[in-house]
Design an enzyme around this catalytic site. Structure first.
Site, PDB file in Angstrom:
ATOM      1  N   GLY A  16      46.854  65.543  26.135  1.00  0.00           N
ATOM      2  CA  GLY A  16      46.346  66.758  25.516  1.00  0.00           C
ATOM      3  C   GLY A  16      44.884  66.613  25.126  1.00  0.00           C
ATOM      4  O   GLY A  16      44.053  67.491  25.410  1.00  0.00           O
ATOM      5  N   GLY A 104      49.361  57.551  25.846  1.00  0.00           N
ATOM      6  CA  GLY A 104      50.551  57.170  26.601  1.00  0.00           C
ATOM      7  C   GLY A 104      50.257  56.729  28.029  1.00  0.00           C
ATOM      8  O   GLY A 104      51.036  55.976  28.613  1.00  0.00           O
ATOM      9  N   ASN A 108      52.622  53.999  30.146  1.00  0.00           N
ATOM     10  CA  ASN A 108      53.768  54.641  30.803  1.00  0.00           C
ATOM     11  C   ASN A 108      53.918  54.222  32.258  1.00  0.00           C
ATOM     12  O   ASN A 108      53.082  53.521  32.817  1.00  0.00           O
ATOM     13  CB  ASN A 108      53.735  56.172  30.613  1.00  0.00           C
ATOM     14  CG  ASN A 108      52.603  56.858  31.337  1.00  0.00           C
ATOM     15  OD1 ASN A 108      52.207  56.449  32.414  1.00  0.00           O
ATOM     16  ND2 ASN A 108      52.090  57.913  30.727  1.00  0.00           N
ATOM     17  N   GLY A 109      55.043  54.657  32.836  1.00  0.00           N
ATOM     18  CA  GLY A 109      55.390  54.283  34.208  1.00  0.00           C
ATOM     19  C   GLY A 109      54.668  55.114  35.256  1.00  0.00           C
ATOM     20  O   GLY A 109      54.897  54.936  36.457  1.00  0.00           O
ATOM     21  N   VAL A 239      43.408  59.105  11.554  1.00  0.00           N
ATOM     22  CA  VAL A 239      43.318  60.262  10.661  1.00  0.00           C
ATOM     23  C   VAL A 239      44.535  60.297   9.746  1.00  0.00           C
ATOM     24  O   VAL A 239      45.668  60.113  10.198  1.00  0.00           O
ATOM     25  CB  VAL A 239      43.237  61.573  11.479  1.00  0.00           C
ATOM     26  CG1 VAL A 239      43.196  62.782  10.542  1.00  0.00           C
ATOM     27  CG2 VAL A 239      42.024  61.556  12.402  1.00  0.00           C
ATOM     28  N   GLU A 364      66.087  58.446  36.123  1.00  0.00           N
ATOM     29  CA  GLU A 364      65.054  57.638  36.767  1.00  0.00           C
ATOM     30  C   GLU A 364      65.685  56.298  37.141  1.00  0.00           C
ATOM     31  O   GLU A 364      66.335  55.665  36.310  1.00  0.00           O
ATOM     32  CB  GLU A 364      63.942  57.489  35.740  1.00  0.00           C
ATOM     33  CG  GLU A 364      62.907  56.465  36.014  1.00  0.00           C
ATOM     34  CD  GLU A 364      61.991  56.295  34.788  1.00  0.00           C
ATOM     35  OE1 GLU A 364      61.696  57.277  34.085  1.00  0.00           O
ATOM     36  OE2 GLU A 364      61.588  55.153  34.540  1.00  0.00           O
ATOM     37  N   HIS A 447      60.034  59.753  25.390  1.00  0.00           N
ATOM     38  CA  HIS A 447      59.492  61.096  25.647  1.00  0.00           C
ATOM     39  C   HIS A 447      59.623  62.016  24.442  1.00  0.00           C
ATOM     40  O   HIS A 447      60.326  63.032  24.503  1.00  0.00           O
ATOM     41  CB  HIS A 447      60.222  61.755  26.829  1.00  0.00           C
ATOM     42  CG  HIS A 447      60.164  60.991  28.112  1.00  0.00           C
ATOM     43  ND1 HIS A 447      61.021  61.236  29.156  1.00  0.00           N
ATOM     44  CD2 HIS A 447      59.328  60.020  28.532  1.00  0.00           C
ATOM     45  CE1 HIS A 447      60.743  60.426  30.170  1.00  0.00           C
ATOM     46  NE2 HIS A 447      59.720  59.665  29.826  1.00  0.00           N
ATOM     47  N   GLY A 475      51.909  67.187  23.531  1.00  0.00           N
ATOM     48  CA  GLY A 475      53.362  67.223  23.668  1.00  0.00           C
ATOM     49  C   GLY A 475      54.093  67.889  22.507  1.00  0.00           C
ATOM     50  O   GLY A 475      55.275  68.224  22.640  1.00  0.00           O
ATOM     51  N   ASN A 485      60.271  63.543  33.359  1.00  0.00           N
ATOM     52  CA  ASN A 485      59.224  62.823  32.626  1.00  0.00           C
ATOM     53  C   ASN A 485      58.098  63.821  32.313  1.00  0.00           C
ATOM     54  O   ASN A 485      57.683  64.575  33.185  1.00  0.00           O
ATOM     55  CB  ASN A 485      58.686  61.680  33.466  1.00  0.00           C
ATOM     56  CG  ASN A 485      59.807  60.863  34.076  1.00  0.00           C
ATOM     57  OD1 ASN A 485      60.604  61.397  34.830  1.00  0.00           O
ATOM     58  ND2 ASN A 485      59.879  59.604  33.755  1.00  0.00           N
ATOM     59  N   PHE A 487      54.603  63.975  31.238  1.00  0.00           N
ATOM     60  CA  PHE A 487      53.143  64.085  31.083  1.00  0.00           C
ATOM     61  C   PHE A 487      52.480  65.087  32.023  1.00  0.00           C
ATOM     62  O   PHE A 487      51.445  65.656  31.686  1.00  0.00           O
ATOM     63  CB  PHE A 487      52.443  62.719  31.077  1.00  0.00           C
ATOM     64  CG  PHE A 487      52.274  62.006  32.400  1.00  0.00           C
ATOM     65  CD1 PHE A 487      51.567  62.554  33.440  1.00  0.00           C
ATOM     66  CD2 PHE A 487      52.800  60.722  32.556  1.00  0.00           C
ATOM     67  CE1 PHE A 487      51.387  61.870  34.638  1.00  0.00           C
ATOM     68  CE2 PHE A 487      52.628  60.020  33.745  1.00  0.00           C
ATOM     69  CZ  PHE A 487      51.924  60.614  34.806  1.00  0.00           C
TER      70      PHE A 487
END
Ligand code: FDA
Length: 511
Positions: A16, A104, A108-109, A239, A364, A447, A475, A485, A487
């Site tokens: 994002g 991520g 990640n994969g 933050v 998966e 996830h 997300g 998955n 992303f």
């Protein structure tokens, strides 16, 4: 304590945040980005190389003295370090996340999967699905540099025996399989196998970071944004919360060192604030700011519709498939004598049972690259989340809690049991009780999704309701599950939101 003023502030450098930063800088806007993890590329990559799965160093793990991976060797360290993989433990669920510039994408994969059109429609009834299929998904795939494994390579490499076995076992059990695109470069992987380049996916690197081959965000979106000369990234900036000011927002930041100690405090004043700390991070920032920053105008939906994408890890112990085969070659003709001692860490195939209305799932086919034959088939199964959970803020500990109980994951466990039973009936094997107690890990979440959902906590473009110039494009916008998955979907949604925000709120025309 220092104070700074900036125009556009982005919190978080995952999908994002990276999309927001690229599109804002391309529109000519200066952007400052805050990331609590390390910039792994800084000073010539001095905190790298990333660790592999078998011999992890303390750069594998976010501020804990031992590794936290679901089932690999546990390693212990003398010193805590701001390592790349975090695990946030809540009462009934452990949520994993990447830490560092790239979020991520670092851990990640790399599976870049487009959801089912019908399910996307169900999850986002107010979005124009065709626009997503025609524009935003193709755009996300292009920018993320998604590619597919060449069939001839897949068919013969020993590193994908586990996937070929997984597919043929699934077929035997009456399931359909699909090949899944990825952001790991398969050209690079082929060269690894040929010993032409340093190995990464073929050298057990993935959840603690890939040193090569994976096109993570610092090589794609963030690289392009930096090249505009308008993006400045501050790493090790965590933050705490923010509050409304006359001209925008005051953001309260702890600057930490690599052991996680606070070394400075900053207040950063900004006009436009983009929250992209991931589902958990963004929801936590909003809830903390409601309490500490007295930001009471948020929509009542804040914290709702949280889910784990129906994640459950499960596996099958295949040792008895081997014995069955030896004892009775005629009735058991499968050749599943294990999944191979060589395994790529990058998953490329899945079992697609989504159209089965009673047992909709996507599994998966995961590697378990231990370097020896372990006779174990591993799956990350993704399900619908018919009963989402909620996130709330607990002021006594200054932290959130995830309200996640049996009712929230009952459906997921039932589906996984159905899947494993069917696989074992057709192929032999037993549930892999050695991996997890009871052989099912519904408390492992890769996830996290939701908490500040599109069209509820925000308008249909990620503008937070109740406030001006406050945006979410990560997300947190996706309610509880997306069926694959996530992303690629998160990236596509971010592209869609930021386009509208730049056009309308910044009055910059975009192509
Ligand atoms: P993301 O988590 O990527 O980014 C948020 C960033 O904000 C992080 O860098 C974080 O450090 C930072 N941050 C948080 N709080 C902050 C604060 N208070 N101050 C400053 N910074 C803060 N998905 C997929 O599609 N295919 C796959 O193959 C996989 N595989 C996979 C494996 C593993 C091990 C994990 C943990 C996850 C996956 N995923 C995946 C999931 C995928 O990585 C995930 O959905 C996205 O990274 C989420 O993107 P976001 O932009 O929402 O947040």
């Amino acid at each position: 304590h220092t104070e700074e003023n900036v125009e556009n502030l982005v919190i978080g450098s995952g999908y994002g945040g990276a999309v927001a930063a690229l599109r804002l800088t391309q529109a000519g806007k200066k952007v400052v980005m805050l990331e609590m993890g390390l910039d792994w590329e800084k000073e010539g990559g001095k905190y790298k190389p990333f660790s592999n799965l078998i011999t992890p160093k303390n750069n594998s793990t976010w501020l804990k003295k031992s590794t936290q991976a679901p089932m690999m060797n546990i390693a212990h360290f003398n010193k805590k370090f701001t390592g790349v993989l975090d695990r946030m433990d809540y009462e009934n669920i452990k949520v994993y996340a990447g830490r560092g510039v790239g979020g991520g994408s670092l851990v990640n994969g790399g599976m870049a999967v487009q959801p089912k059109k019908s399910y996307f429609k169900e999850i986002f009834p107010n979005l124009n699905v065709d626009e997503f299929w025609d524009n935003y998904f193709p755009l996300a795939k292009k920018e993320l540099q998604v590619n597919e494994i060449p069939e001839d390579y897949y068919a013969q490499t020993p590193y994908y025996k586990f996937a070929r076995v997984g597919e043929s076992e699934a077929h035997k059990a009456g399931f359909e399989t699909v090949r899944v695109p990825n952001v790991y470069s398969f050209d690079y992987m082929k060269k690894e196998e040929g010993d032409e380049v340093p190995k990464s996916a073929l050298a057990k690197e993935v959840i603690y970071g890939n040193n090569h081959g994976k096109q993570s965000l610092e090589k794609t979106y963030l690289k392009k944004a930096i090249q505009t000369g308008l993006l400045h990234i501050n790493d090790l900036h965590r933050v705490d919360y923010f509050q409304e000011t006359e001209n925008g927002y005051a953001v309260f930041v702890d600057v930490i060192d690599t052991e996680g100690l606070v070394v400075a405090k900053k207040t950063i004043n900004c006009k436009n604030l983009f929250l992209n700390a991931g589902s958990i991070g963004t929801t936590k920032l909003l809830l903390t700011s409601r309490y500490k920053g007295k930001m009471t105008n948020f929509d009542a939906s804040l914290g709702n519709d949280w889910g784990n994408n129906g994640n459950i890890m499960t596996g099958r112990n295949m040792v008895n498939t081997l014995f069955n085969r030896v004892e009775n070659e005629t009735t058991n003709t499968n050749h599943t004598t294990g999944t191979g001692s060589k395994q790529s860490t990058i998953p490329v195939s899945g079992i697609d049972n989504w159209e089965d209305k009673e047992h909709s799932f996507f599994a998966e086919i995961s590697p378990l690259p231990m370097g020896v034959e372990v006779y174990t088939a591993l799956y990350l199964v993704i399900n619908k989340v018919p009963t989402p959970g909620t996130i709330s803020y607990d002021p006594t500990v200054n932290d959130i809690q995830i309200n996640w109980e049996k009712k929230n994951y009952k459906h997921t466990v039932e589906n996984a049991k159905y899947f494993i039973k069917k696989m074992n009936k057709a192929n032999g094997g037993t549930p892999a009780g050695l991996l997890w107690k009871g052989a099912y890990g519904p408390d492992i979440c890769y996830h996290p999704l939701g908490g500040a959902v599109l069209g509820k906590t925000t308008d249909l473009y990620g503008r937070v309701k109740g406030y001006k110039n406050l945006y979410i494009t990560d997300g947190a916008l996706v309610p509880a599950s997306i069926g694959v998955n996530p992303f690629l979907t998160i990236t596509a949604i971010a592209e869609y939101c930021i386009k509208e925000i730049i056009k309308n709120d910044y009055s910059v025309s975009t192509k």
